[in-house]
Scaffold this motif. Structure first.
Motif, mmCIF file in Angstrom:
data_model
loop_
_atom_site.group_PDB
_atom_site.id
_atom_site.type_symbol
_atom_site.label_atom_id
_atom_site.label_comp_id
_atom_site.label_asym_id
_atom_site.label_seq_id
_atom_site.Cartn_x
_atom_site.Cartn_y
_atom_site.Cartn_z
ATOM 1 N N LEU A 50 2.047 -17.754 38.114
ATOM 2 C CA LEU A 50 0.618 -17.479 38.229
ATOM 3 C C LEU A 50 0.371 -16.179 38.997
ATOM 4 C CD1 LEU A 50 -2.141 -18.469 37.592
ATOM 5 C CD2 LEU A 50 -2.064 -19.994 39.548
ATOM 6 N N LEU B 88 -1.683 -17.267 30.192
ATOM 7 C CA LEU B 88 -2.118 -18.114 31.306
ATOM 8 C C LEU B 88 -1.699 -19.565 31.102
ATOM 9 C CD1 LEU B 88 -5.528 -16.459 31.979
ATOM 10 C CD2 LEU B 88 -3.712 -16.729 33.640
ATOM 11 N N LEU C 178 1.112 -13.132 36.970
ATOM 12 C CA LEU C 178 0.064 -12.785 36.007
ATOM 13 C C LEU C 178 -1.171 -12.231 36.692
ATOM 14 C CD1 LEU C 178 0.282 -15.852 33.630
ATOM 15 C CD2 LEU C 178 0.860 -13.499 33.066
ATOM 16 N N ALA C 179 -1.545 -12.871 37.826
ATOM 17 C CA ALA C 179 -2.796 -12.487 38.495
ATOM 18 C C ALA C 179 -2.596 -11.263 39.385
ATOM 19 C CB ALA C 179 -3.331 -13.651 39.317
ATOM 20 N N THR C 180 -1.364 -10.959 39.740
ATOM 21 C CA THR C 180 -0.956 -9.869 40.627
ATOM 22 C C THR C 180 -1.329 -10.101 42.101
ATOM 23 O OG1 THR C 180 -2.896 -8.444 40.426
ATOM 24 C CG2 THR C 180 -1.174 -8.163 38.771
ATOM 25 N N SER C 181 -2.125 -11.114 42.395
ATOM 26 C CA SER C 181 -2.356 -11.489 43.787
ATOM 27 C C SER C 181 -2.877 -12.919 43.806
ATOM 28 C CB SER C 181 -3.339 -10.534 44.457
ATOM 29 O OG SER C 181 -4.567 -10.596 43.804
ATOM 30 N N ALA C 182 -3.118 -13.433 44.991
ATOM 31 C CA ALA C 182 -3.410 -14.860 45.065
ATOM 32 C C ALA C 182 -4.723 -15.151 45.769
ATOM 33 C CB ALA C 182 -2.272 -15.594 45.760
#
Lengths: 307, 340
Positions: free
Chosen positions: A219, A41, A222-226
């Motif tokens: 980002l 992260l 890493l998060a796979t969505s927002a």
């Protein structure tokens, strides 16, 4: 040359001390997977920190980078995923707006702090318009890059080293970087030498916009969505990262390698505080204390040198 | 089929056949919480500490540590979850800052073999368990209760929450679905009370003059019943049946009215102790039980008979709470399983 070494020594030392403390408390972190979890992260934070550094380099400050990264993350998770061409165009337009802001700030002699604060609401509004409810999906190729498992070193470390190298070459070694630092150091002499400061400032902001886009993409990978509010913390984190990494608010004195290390240090500080089970009520304060300690150490070092 | 795969298959069959065999006394569970800044969240954390502390003492699990992020930000909570993976927790119970922005970190946890149970603020990552609130049902239930009290129906006043918030839309949709189901009722007016007594009182006082005289019921979202009652009293109107939302001031007013004139109503909301339900669900998953990915939080309903007991245990300014037991969790799991 010696000055640059000292400027870098302190961030490196603080990172090493923190890393040692984390390893001592949590030996599990001393592994391929552990290091990746500890630092992945930090990659988008490091990218945002480089963006901030480019703006600080020309004596300005960008209070909109957090919302801008959120906006880029929302574009990545919606437009870039569904209709890549439109997504690329919108992201390019974002970079264009950043460059235009740089030119505007120079032309009208506006305070950057006010312009970027205003823009932060614009980016935030656009992000909510794009993604009123959290969601979206990461384009596959970004996820593949962010979740790659290269041999020897985890992706997070590889990405940070590449970023530090690339921005070092860009800012410290290239002719363009020298000119940009010149704008921060003494804009008038750069202008007298026949360069267009408007164009240079636009260039610095435009580059910041590019790194902001990369941060948003990383980002989302890493998060796979927002989420429209996903990166609000980045504004303050990025400023702290630049300063922690040996940069200064004025005079074009910045260190790209230091900024990346600063971002890593800040991320690690958060984990360190979790590992020592510090109550959340104290965590923000404790993060501040770590910052102040590093800055105080820097002041001491400098005083000794001048004495 | 090689011997190893055959062995593995045999173990898998055995594990299915003897689900209660796994021992969780060596397992460690962590709570990842994004926010602690209101009374509901404070009660939630208190319930967690109380119930899990007892569970640790009893040797049900080895540890149940609670962590709250300082800034209520998704990226911060994602880092927190990754730290929990590093610390080697076996399960993470999660109240998430964002339904989607934590999916990457949750996926990492699942890949590391960690059980993730999200509740209240749930996450959409399919590998996680979700204990969600059925806000629609919460709205529908109110009209159903009123239809039991007044089969002949009548005019209702609807107090909504904060405009533009998902919860407000859901509860309101449920209320309207209830009115459709019981067409003897109609909604004569609706105002936004923002889940706050003072706002609700002002809003209701403002709309009352334009409403017909025969308002028989007030359907609410919680935190607004006391304000509505004050507004009706000030206007000198007949007191309708106001559905309460488990807040202490609402229960107190209800008790005073009951003692004075036999006032009857009901109260419904979600108990902050739902964190303990999530804890037991995580424990059950670690125990090897079959648990459906999606579960529904039971409501905490207070009826006329339970009023005194509920009021006694609710602190002034707080919300009625209940801590869940292992058996409650088993019941919820069984119900969720049959619903799927």
């Amino acid at each position: 040359m010696k000055g640059i070494d000292l400027r870098l020594a302190l961030p490196v030392l603080s990172l090493a001390v923190l890393l040692g403390a984390v390893f001592w408390m949590q030996p599990r972190a001393m592994s391929y997977t552990g290091l990746n979890l500890l630092f992945n992260l930090a990659v988008p934070i490091a990218l945002a920190t480089i963006a901030q550094m480019l703006v600080i380099m020309v004596d300005d400050i960008d209070l909109s980078i957090g919302t801008y990264v959120s906006f880029c993350a929302c574009v990545t998770a919606t437009l870039l995923h569904d209709t890549p061409v439109v997504g690329i165009l919108v992201l390019a337009a974002g970079v264009g707006v950043y460059a235009a802001l740089g030119a505007l700030i120079e032309l009208q002699k506006l305070p950057a702090i006010v312009v970027t604060l205003g823009m932060s609401f614009v980016w935030g509004g656009l992000a909510v318009l794009l993604l009123p409810a959290p969601g979206g999906a990461s384009p596959d190729w970004i996820t593949t890059i962010m979740k790659a498992r290269p041999p020897l070193m985890p992706m997070a470390i590889v990405a940070c080293i590449l970023l530090a190298l690339a921005s070092h070459l860009l800012v410290t070694r290239s002719a363009m970087g020298t000119l940009l630092r010149g704008v921060g150091g003494n804009a008038r002499s750069v202008a007298r030498a026949g360069w267009s400061v408007v164009r240079l400032r636009a260039l610095a902001y435009g580059l910041a916009g590019v790194f902001g886009v990369l941060s948003g993409m990383a980002l989302v990978g890493l998060a796979t969505s927002a989420d429209a509010n996903i990166a609000l913390r980045y504004t303050l984190l990025s400023i702290a990262g630049v300063i922690l990494g040996g940069g200064e608010f004025t005079g074009g004195r910045v260190s790209p390698v230091g900024a990346v290390i600063g971002a890593l240090t800040l991320t690690l500080a958060g984990s360190f505080l979790t590992f020592i089970r510090l109550s959340p009520d104290w965590q923000i304060g404790a993060q501040g204390v770590i910052l102040i300690l590093v800055l105080a150490a820097r002041l001491l070092v400098r005083r000794r040198r001048t004495a | 089929m090689t011997t190893t795969t055959r062995l593995m298959a045999a173990t898998a069959v055995l594990a299915l056949a003897a689900p209660a065999f796994a021992d969780t006394s060596e397992r460690r569970i962590a709570l990842s919480n994004n926010y602690a800044g209101n009374s509901w969240r404070q009660a939630m954390l208190e319930s967690w500490t109380k119930v899990t502390g007892q569970a640790v003492t009893d040797g049900v699990v080895a540890a149940a540590d609670a962590f709250t992020t300082a800034e209520n930000q998704a990226t911060e909570q994602a880092a927190q979850i990754q730290n929990m993976i590093l610390e080697g927790y076996d399960a993470i119970v999660l109240n998430a800052a964002s339904p989607t922005a934590l999916n990457g970190a949750v996926r990492e946890a699942c890949d590391a073999g960690i059980v993730v149970v999200s509740f209240d603020g749930i996450v959409t990552e399919p590998c996680a368990y979700r204990i969600a609130v059925d806000f629609k049902e919460m709205g529908r239930k109110q009209v159903e209760y009123l239809s039991g009290r007044m089969p002949e129906g009548g005019n209702l006043l609807e107090i909504r929450g904060l405009a533009g918030v998902f919860v407000d839309d859901e509860i309101s949709a449920g209320i309207h679905a209830g009115v459709e189901q019981f067409p003897q009722f109609s909604i004569a007016g609706s105002v936004h009370g923002d889940w706050a007594q003072d706002v609700a009182q002002r809003a209701v006082a403002g709309i009352l003059p334009s409403l017909p005289d025969d308002i028989v019921g007030v359907v609410t979202q919680g935190g607004d019943g006391y304000g509505a009652a004050q507004a009706f009293a000030a206007a000198g109107r007949t007191m309708p049946v106001i559905i309460m939302g488990n807040r202490q001031d609402e229960l107190q007013w209800w008790k005073e009215q009951r003692d004075a004139n036999g006032y009857e109503t009901m109260s419904v909301s979600i108990a902050p102790g739902v964190s303990t339900l999530a804890f037991w669900v995580a424990q059950q998953v670690l125990d090897g039980q079959q648990v459906p990915q999606d579960l529904i939080v039971p409501f905490l309903e207070i009826n006329q008979d339970g009023l005194d007991a509920a009021l006694e245990t609710t602190p002034a300014g707080g919300v009625a709470n209940v801590e869940y037991t292992l058996d409650d969790a088993k019941a919820v799991i069984a119900k969720g399983g049959s619903a799927n």
